[in-house]
Write a protein that holds these residues in place. Structure first.
Motif, PDB file in Angstrom:
ATOM      1  N   ALA A 105       8.460 -14.814  15.290  1.00  0.00           N
ATOM      2  CA  ALA A 105       7.415 -14.878  16.311  1.00  0.00           C
ATOM      3  C   ALA A 105       7.317 -13.564  17.083  1.00  0.00           C
ATOM      4  O   ALA A 105       6.214 -13.101  17.423  1.00  0.00           O
ATOM      5  N   GLU A 106       8.461 -12.945  17.356  1.00  0.00           N
ATOM      6  CA  GLU A 106       8.456 -11.650  18.039  1.00  0.00           C
ATOM      7  C   GLU A 106       7.768 -10.589  17.200  1.00  0.00           C
ATOM      8  O   GLU A 106       7.006  -9.765  17.713  1.00  0.00           O
ATOM      9  N   VAL A 107       8.036 -10.591  15.901  1.00  0.00           N
ATOM     10  CA  VAL A 107       7.397  -9.624  15.004  1.00  0.00           C
ATOM     11  C   VAL A 107       5.885  -9.802  15.024  1.00  0.00           C
ATOM     12  O   VAL A 107       5.124  -8.835  15.146  1.00  0.00           O
ATOM     13  N   LEU A 108       5.439 -11.052  14.914  1.00  0.00           N
ATOM     14  CA  LEU A 108       4.002 -11.310  14.912  1.00  0.00           C
ATOM     15  C   LEU A 108       3.369 -10.981  16.255  1.00  0.00           C
ATOM     16  O   LEU A 108       2.249 -10.472  16.323  1.00  0.00           O
ATOM     17  N   GLY A 109       4.101 -11.242  17.334  1.00  0.00           N
ATOM     18  CA  GLY A 109       3.590 -10.902  18.652  1.00  0.00           C
ATOM     19  C   GLY A 109       3.460  -9.404  18.847  1.00  0.00           C
ATOM     20  O   GLY A 109       2.529  -8.929  19.510  1.00  0.00           O
ATOM     21  N   GLN A 110       4.368  -8.648  18.248  1.00  0.00           N
ATOM     22  CA  GLN A 110       4.356  -7.194  18.412  1.00  0.00           C
ATOM     23  C   GLN A 110       3.335  -6.525  17.505  1.00  0.00           C
ATOM     24  O   GLN A 110       2.648  -5.588  17.917  1.00  0.00           O
ATOM     25  N   PHE A 111       3.229  -7.011  16.257  1.00  0.00           N
ATOM     26  CA  PHE A 111       2.409  -6.294  15.277  1.00  0.00           C
ATOM     27  C   PHE A 111       1.209  -7.076  14.747  1.00  0.00           C
ATOM     28  O   PHE A 111       0.306  -6.496  14.153  1.00  0.00           O
ATOM     29  N   GLY A 112       1.229  -8.385  14.917  1.00  0.00           N
ATOM     30  CA  GLY A 112       0.097  -9.184  14.487  1.00  0.00           C
ATOM     31  C   GLY A 112      -0.013  -9.412  13.000  1.00  0.00           C
ATOM     32  O   GLY A 112      -0.982 -10.016  12.529  1.00  0.00           O
ATOM     33  N   ARG A 113       0.973  -8.975  12.234  1.00  0.00           N
ATOM     34  CA  ARG A 113       0.930  -9.152  10.785  1.00  0.00           C
ATOM     35  C   ARG A 113       2.328  -8.942  10.202  1.00  0.00           C
ATOM     36  O   ARG A 113       3.213  -8.368  10.843  1.00  0.00           O
ATOM     37  N   LEU A 114       2.502  -9.391   8.968  1.00  0.00           N
ATOM     38  CA  LEU A 114       3.729  -9.146   8.220  1.00  0.00           C
ATOM     39  C   LEU A 114       3.355  -9.046   6.750  1.00  0.00           C
ATOM     40  O   LEU A 114       2.686  -9.933   6.214  1.00  0.00           O
ATOM     41  N   ASP A 115       3.763  -7.950   6.114  1.00  0.00           N
ATOM     42  CA  ASP A 115       3.372  -7.682   4.738  1.00  0.00           C
ATOM     43  C   ASP A 115       4.528  -7.761   3.753  1.00  0.00           C
ATOM     44  O   ASP A 115       4.297  -7.901   2.551  1.00  0.00           O
ATOM     45  N   ALA A 116       5.754  -7.657   4.242  1.00  0.00           N
ATOM     46  CA  ALA A 116       6.898  -7.656   3.333  1.00  0.00           C
ATOM     47  C   ALA A 116       8.142  -8.161   4.044  1.00  0.00           C
ATOM     48  O   ALA A 116       8.337  -7.931   5.243  1.00  0.00           O
ATOM     49  N   LEU A 117       8.975  -8.839   3.279  1.00  0.00           N
ATOM     50  CA  LEU A 117      10.262  -9.359   3.758  1.00  0.00           C
ATOM     51  C   LEU A 117      11.341  -8.906   2.801  1.00  0.00           C
ATOM     52  O   LEU A 117      11.234  -9.129   1.589  1.00  0.00           O
ATOM     53  N   VAL A 118      12.373  -8.265   3.332  1.00  0.00           N
ATOM     54  CA  VAL A 118      13.527  -7.842   2.539  1.00  0.00           C
ATOM     55  C   VAL A 118      14.755  -8.554   3.085  1.00  0.00           C
ATOM     56  O   VAL A 118      15.188  -8.290   4.211  1.00  0.00           O
ATOM     57  N   CYS A 119      15.305  -9.468   2.302  1.00  0.00           N
ATOM     58  CA  CYS A 119      16.467 -10.255   2.725  1.00  0.00           C
ATOM     59  C   CYS A 119      17.740  -9.579   2.241  1.00  0.00           C
ATOM     60  O   CYS A 119      18.168  -9.756   1.098  1.00  0.00           O
ATOM     61  N   ASN A 120      18.341  -8.803   3.123  1.00  0.00           N
ATOM     62  CA  ASN A 120      19.540  -8.039   2.795  1.00  0.00           C
ATOM     63  C   ASN A 120      20.770  -8.517   3.553  1.00  0.00           C
ATOM     64  O   ASN A 120      21.897  -8.293   3.103  1.00  0.00           O
ATOM     65  N   ALA A 121      20.588  -9.188   4.684  1.00  0.00           N
ATOM     66  CA  ALA A 121      21.729  -9.612   5.505  1.00  0.00           C
ATOM     67  C   ALA A 121      22.678 -10.481   4.693  1.00  0.00           C
ATOM     68  O   ALA A 121      22.247 -11.364   3.952  1.00  0.00           O
ATOM     69  N   ALA A 122      23.969 -10.213   4.818  1.00  0.00           N
ATOM     70  CA  ALA A 122      24.949 -10.961   4.028  1.00  0.00           C
ATOM     71  C   ALA A 122      26.331 -10.841   4.643  1.00  0.00           C
ATOM     72  O   ALA A 122      26.641  -9.869   5.336  1.00  0.00           O
ATOM     73  N   VAL A 123      27.157 -11.848   4.389  1.00  0.00           N
ATOM     74  CA  VAL A 123      28.596 -11.701   4.566  1.00  0.00           C
ATOM     75  C   VAL A 123      29.034 -10.857   3.378  1.00  0.00           C
ATOM     76  O   VAL A 123      29.090 -11.339   2.245  1.00  0.00           O
ATOM     77  N   ALA A 124      29.303  -9.587   3.625  1.00  0.00           N
ATOM     78  CA  ALA A 124      29.316  -8.614   2.546  1.00  0.00           C
ATOM     79  C   ALA A 124      30.632  -8.525   1.779  1.00  0.00           C
ATOM     80  O   ALA A 124      30.647  -8.065   0.633  1.00  0.00           O
ATOM     81  N   ASP A 125      31.741  -8.922   2.370  1.00  0.00           N
ATOM     82  CA  ASP A 125      33.023  -8.817   1.671  1.00  0.00           C
ATOM     83  C   ASP A 125      33.089  -9.903   0.597  1.00  0.00           C
ATOM     84  O   ASP A 125      33.109 -11.091   0.906  1.00  0.00           O
ATOM     85  N   PRO A 126      33.143  -9.511  -0.690  1.00  0.00           N
ATOM     86  CA  PRO A 126      33.128 -10.544  -1.732  1.00  0.00           C
ATOM     87  C   PRO A 126      34.430 -11.324  -1.855  1.00  0.00           C
ATOM     88  O   PRO A 126      34.452 -12.389  -2.467  1.00  0.00           O
ATOM     89  N   HIS A 127      35.501 -10.809  -1.283  1.00  0.00           N
ATOM     90  CA  HIS A 127      36.801 -11.439  -1.489  1.00  0.00           C
ATOM     91  C   HIS A 127      37.090 -12.491  -0.423  1.00  0.00           C
ATOM     92  O   HIS A 127      36.905 -12.263   0.765  1.00  0.00           O
TER      93      HIS A 127
END
Length: 257
Positions: free
Chosen positions: A78-100
């Protein structure tokens, strides 16, 4: 695609990149900004994220978000849409990164569930709340999976399961959301995502590079370039696919002497 400029740039268009305060996510954000995107960096680390966004300049904006928390995802989008009024791409990179994780006998349910919540449920929640806006501009989603979706070391059950699930989620979303939204995955192998000081203090060995068919360990820019292509009009006929960025490592037969 209708959201590209006549010259093929993404000027004026908005991408949301999660886990963008450091490492691969930061590299992706910087690459997209260089290509003309307005990039929203989302991360659970509010302090670092704010500093990084400021350093990247006017084309970067930060939003605090734990992707495993649906309330935070809803608020952040909602903050993104309020700031820019649009969204063209989503990159899902967030992760618990340690594989072990600990050996299976000692793996706690809470650790298992947190890894799957961030790495798998998070991308689902983001797609759920972003897709109405992505549809409006025939946008694209890229999920960062891993070569560990296909091969493992010992004691990586939670991470491997989450990335395998994310790969399946990718092609499922591609079928559900097409033709308006394309969904693809990038699976990195060994990427040296440490900051420059850490790389200087502890450089990789020659053997680390030599075991890759291309002759070196990967860089964040290798991943960022693949993500940027999948978000561009140049990949308009590509959806539900996985691009493996591992220098050929997973194609190499490995035998003990």
């Amino acid at each position: 695609m209708d959201w590209m400029q006549d010259d093929g740039s993404a000027l004026g268009h908005v991408a949301l990149v999660t886990g963008a305060a450091q490492g691969i996510g930061l590299g992706i954000a910087a690459w997209l900004i260089a290509e003309g995107w307005q990039v929203v960096l989302a991360d659970i680390d509010r302090a670092r994220g704010s500093i990084v966004a400021k350093a990247l300049g006017e084309s970067a904006w930060f939003v605090s978000m734990d992707v495993a928390d649906e309330a935070q995802v809803t608020t952040g989008v909602a903050e993104v849409l309020g700031q820019f009024g649009r969204l063209d791409a989503l990159v899902c990179n967030a992760a618990v990164a340690d594989p072990h994780n600990p050996p299976l006998e000692s793996l706690s349910q809470s650790r298992w569930e947190r890894t799957l919540a961030v790495n798998l449920t998070g991308p689902m929640l983001l797609a759920k709340h972003c897709v109405p806006y992505l549809r409006a501009h025939r946008g694209a989603i890229v999920n960062l999976t891993s070569t560990r979706a296909h091969q493992s070391e010992a004691d990586t059950e939670a991470y491997a399961a989450s990335k395998g699930g994310l790969l399946a989620l990718t092609h499922s979303l591609a079928i559900s959301l097409g033709p308006e939204v394309r969904v693809n995955a990038v699976s990195p192998g060994w990427i040296d995502s440490r900051d420059s000081q850490a790389r200087r203090d502890e450089p990789l060995r020659g053997d680390d590079h030599a075991q890759h068919p291309v002759g070196r360990v990967g860089k964040v820019e290798d991943v960022a370039a693949a993500v940027a292509w999948l978000l561009s009009g140049s990949s308009a006929f590509v959806t539900g696919q996985e691009i493996v960025v591992d220098g050929g490592f997973s194609r190499k037969m490995n035998y003990l002497d």
